[in-house]
Design an enzyme around this catalytic site. Structure first.
Site, PDB file in Angstrom:
ATOM      1  N   SER A 145     -19.834 -34.377 -30.288  1.00  0.00           N
ATOM      2  CA  SER A 145     -19.452 -34.601 -29.308  1.00  0.00           C
ATOM      3  C   SER A 145     -21.354 -35.023 -28.795  1.00  0.00           C
ATOM      4  O   SER A 145     -21.846 -34.393 -28.951  1.00  0.00           O
ATOM      5  CB  SER A 145     -19.118 -33.602 -28.030  1.00  0.00           C
ATOM      6  OG  SER A 145     -18.851 -34.407 -26.881  1.00  0.00           O
ATOM      7  N   TYR A 158     -16.612 -26.818 -23.698  1.00  0.00           N
ATOM      8  CA  TYR A 158     -16.723 -27.607 -24.100  1.00  0.00           C
ATOM      9  C   TYR A 158     -17.884 -28.034 -24.901  1.00  0.00           C
ATOM     10  O   TYR A 158     -17.653 -28.162 -26.459  1.00  0.00           O
ATOM     11  CB  TYR A 158     -16.149 -29.418 -23.528  1.00  0.00           C
ATOM     12  CG  TYR A 158     -16.361 -29.825 -24.371  1.00  0.00           C
ATOM     13  CD1 TYR A 158     -14.672 -30.578 -25.286  1.00  0.00           C
ATOM     14  CD2 TYR A 158     -16.785 -31.465 -24.705  1.00  0.00           C
ATOM     15  CE1 TYR A 158     -14.566 -31.396 -26.315  1.00  0.00           C
ATOM     16  CE2 TYR A 158     -16.876 -32.218 -25.668  1.00  0.00           C
ATOM     17  CZ  TYR A 158     -15.260 -31.928 -26.233  1.00  0.00           C
ATOM     18  OH  TYR A 158     -15.132 -33.565 -26.848  1.00  0.00           O
TER      19      TYR A 158
HETATM   20  P1  NAD Z   1      -6.701 -36.877 -29.532  1.00  0.00           P
HETATM   21  O1  NAD Z   1      -6.131 -35.207 -27.878  1.00  0.00           O
HETATM   22  O2  NAD Z   1      -6.396 -37.944 -29.340  1.00  0.00           O
HETATM   23  O3  NAD Z   1      -7.258 -35.612 -31.009  1.00  0.00           O
HETATM   24  C1  NAD Z   1      -7.180 -34.521 -31.208  1.00  0.00           C
HETATM   25  C2  NAD Z   1      -6.385 -33.925 -32.068  1.00  0.00           C
HETATM   26  O4  NAD Z   1      -6.920 -32.733 -32.300  1.00  0.00           O
HETATM   27  C3  NAD Z   1      -5.089 -34.147 -32.205  1.00  0.00           C
HETATM   28  O5  NAD Z   1      -3.956 -34.802 -32.975  1.00  0.00           O
HETATM   29  C4  NAD Z   1      -4.628 -32.683 -31.532  1.00  0.00           C
HETATM   30  O6  NAD Z   1      -3.414 -33.133 -32.321  1.00  0.00           O
HETATM   31  C5  NAD Z   1      -5.045 -32.310 -32.739  1.00  0.00           C
HETATM   32  N1  NAD Z   1      -5.140 -31.190 -31.951  1.00  0.00           N
HETATM   33  C6  NAD Z   1      -5.889 -30.199 -30.845  1.00  0.00           C
HETATM   34  N2  NAD Z   1      -5.317 -29.197 -31.177  1.00  0.00           N
HETATM   35  C7  NAD Z   1      -5.357 -28.523 -32.565  1.00  0.00           C
HETATM   36  C8  NAD Z   1      -5.202 -27.482 -33.608  1.00  0.00           C
HETATM   37  N3  NAD Z   1      -5.820 -25.946 -32.353  1.00  0.00           N
HETATM   38  N4  NAD Z   1      -5.077 -27.237 -34.723  1.00  0.00           N
HETATM   39  C9  NAD Z   1      -5.598 -28.513 -35.276  1.00  0.00           C
HETATM   40  N5  NAD Z   1      -5.150 -29.995 -34.679  1.00  0.00           N
HETATM   41  C10 NAD Z   1      -5.215 -29.471 -33.252  1.00  0.00           C
HETATM   42  O7  NAD Z   1      -8.310 -37.212 -28.891  1.00  0.00           O
HETATM   43  P2  NAD Z   1      -9.727 -37.712 -30.038  1.00  0.00           P
HETATM   44  O8  NAD Z   1     -10.582 -38.181 -29.174  1.00  0.00           O
HETATM   45  O9  NAD Z   1      -9.157 -38.300 -30.563  1.00  0.00           O
HETATM   46  O10 NAD Z   1     -10.762 -35.987 -30.480  1.00  0.00           O
HETATM   47  C11 NAD Z   1     -10.978 -36.187 -31.441  1.00  0.00           C
HETATM   48  C12 NAD Z   1     -12.110 -35.593 -31.659  1.00  0.00           C
HETATM   49  O11 NAD Z   1     -13.508 -35.980 -31.179  1.00  0.00           O
HETATM   50  C13 NAD Z   1     -12.396 -34.056 -30.896  1.00  0.00           C
HETATM   51  O12 NAD Z   1     -12.763 -32.698 -31.666  1.00  0.00           O
HETATM   52  C14 NAD Z   1     -13.266 -34.073 -29.651  1.00  0.00           C
HETATM   53  O13 NAD Z   1     -13.995 -33.447 -28.649  1.00  0.00           O
HETATM   54  C15 NAD Z   1     -14.245 -35.130 -30.440  1.00  0.00           C
HETATM   55  N6  NAD Z   1     -14.988 -36.117 -28.940  1.00  0.00           N
HETATM   56  C16 NAD Z   1     -13.585 -37.227 -28.296  1.00  0.00           C
HETATM   57  C17 NAD Z   1     -14.347 -37.852 -27.198  1.00  0.00           C
HETATM   58  C18 NAD Z   1     -14.157 -38.906 -26.567  1.00  0.00           C
HETATM   59  O14 NAD Z   1     -13.848 -39.768 -25.837  1.00  0.00           O
HETATM   60  N7  NAD Z   1     -12.085 -39.182 -26.946  1.00  0.00           N
HETATM   61  C19 NAD Z   1     -15.991 -38.000 -27.659  1.00  0.00           C
HETATM   62  C20 NAD Z   1     -16.550 -36.740 -28.249  1.00  0.00           C
HETATM   63  C21 NAD Z   1     -16.153 -35.777 -28.859  1.00  0.00           C
END
Ligand code: NAD
Length: 253
Positions: A145, A158
């Site tokens: 991230s 986080y």
């Molecule tokens: P999202 O919530 O749509 O996706 C996260 C996914 O992880 C979900 O499908 C959820 O079911 C799954 N998940 C959660 N806990 C879990 C577990 N214990 N075991 C297996 N699966 C699990 O959000 P996203 O934004 O697509 O996030 C994906 C990744 O990107 C994450 O690691 C998040 O920290 C990272 N991220 C997102 C952003 C953003 O702005 N959206 C920015 C930086 C990093």
């Protein structure tokens, strides 16, 4: 029939039921890979499989909580049984943290951040690597991230977990570079996903507040991270090893 760059290859994706994970699962399939879509909610990963199959791709779903060693082992075994090997992994599952200054952060919130965001990536790589070695090499991309490269207020758990993902990625990259497994991290900025909706509250004001952090004046799309992951797994990224690739609209520049 046209050939695609990942024909005959298999990709394992965590958090594949929504957001960045779903977009990347679809992108792997469009490049010809077999996809194991994993996540902790059956209905959402099954929907990802349906979307891939509707486009003519090949995918299966495995319910897997990445913080649970037995779940990770079982999902990887299911991948080998279904597709015969493993070439690529996108270790992407993650959870957000409520904004809480450090001294007020409940210990169980901290523990959960580390369990899913960091231990999850460790467990996945631990059990993926032996299979990728059997293929003679491959690539792994882990989701960090912007909070993996700089601090953000009230985000201690986080940010620590996402900084940890980069340390783990770099170390694993050194351990396996000579064995031809390229391991990198992607560091997304503010991406329009269910997580960002929850984080911003999904209101116009909440969305404006997060967009204000983006020099490009908009949120990124999940597909804009997926394309980076596909590149990192491709021959075009053959010299990319142990990197933390920031894709964030300039948020951390
Ligand atoms: P999202 O919530 O749509 O996706 C996260 C996914 O992880 C979900 O499908 C959820 O079911 C799954 N998940 C959660 N806990 C879990 C577990 N214990 N075991 C297996 N699966 C699990 O959000 P996203 O934004 O697509 O996030 C994906 C990744 O990107 C994450 O690691 C998040 O920290 C990272 N991220 C997102 C952003 C953003 O702005 N959206 C920015 C930086 C990093």
């Amino acid at each position: 029939m046209t050939t695609k760059q990942f024909d005959g290859k298999t990709a394992f994706v965590t958090g594949a039921g929504s957001g960045i994970g779903r977009a990347t699962a679809l992108a792997f399939a469009r490049e010809g890979a077999n996809v194991m879509a994993t996540g902790h909610t059956a209905s959402t990963i099954q929907e990802t499989v349906r979307l891939i199959e509707a486009e003519g791709g090949r995918a299966q779903a495995a319910v897997c909580d990445v913080s649970q060693e037995a779940d990770v082992i079982a999902a990887i075994e299911k991948t080998i049984d279904a597709f015969g090997g493993l070439d690529f992994a996108f270790n992407n599952a993650g959870i957000e943290q409520p904004n809480i200054p450090l001294a007020d952060l409940p210990v169980d919130v901290w523990d959960q951040q580390i369990a899913v965001n960091l231990r999850g990536v460790f467990l996945c790589m631990k059990y993926q690597i032996p299979h990728i070695l059997k293929q003679g090499g491959g690539a792994i991309v882990n989701t960090s991230s912007g909070a993996g490269v700089k601090g953000f207020p009230a985000s201690g758990g986080y940010a620590a977990s996402k900084h940890g993902v980069i340390g783990l990625t770099k170390t694993a990259a050194l351990d396996y570079a000579s064995a031809k497994i390229r391991i990198n991290a992607v560091c997304p900025g503010i991406i329009e996903t269910p997580m960002m909706d929850r984080f911003s509250g999904g209101t116009p004001e909440g969305r404006e507040a997060v967009i204000a952090q983006e020099p490009v004046g908009r949120m990124g799309k999940p597909e804009e991270i997926a394309s980076t992951v596909i590149w990192l797994c491709s021959e075009g990224a053959a010299f990319a090893v142990g990197g933390a690739f920031v894709v964030d609209g300039g948020q951390t520049a």
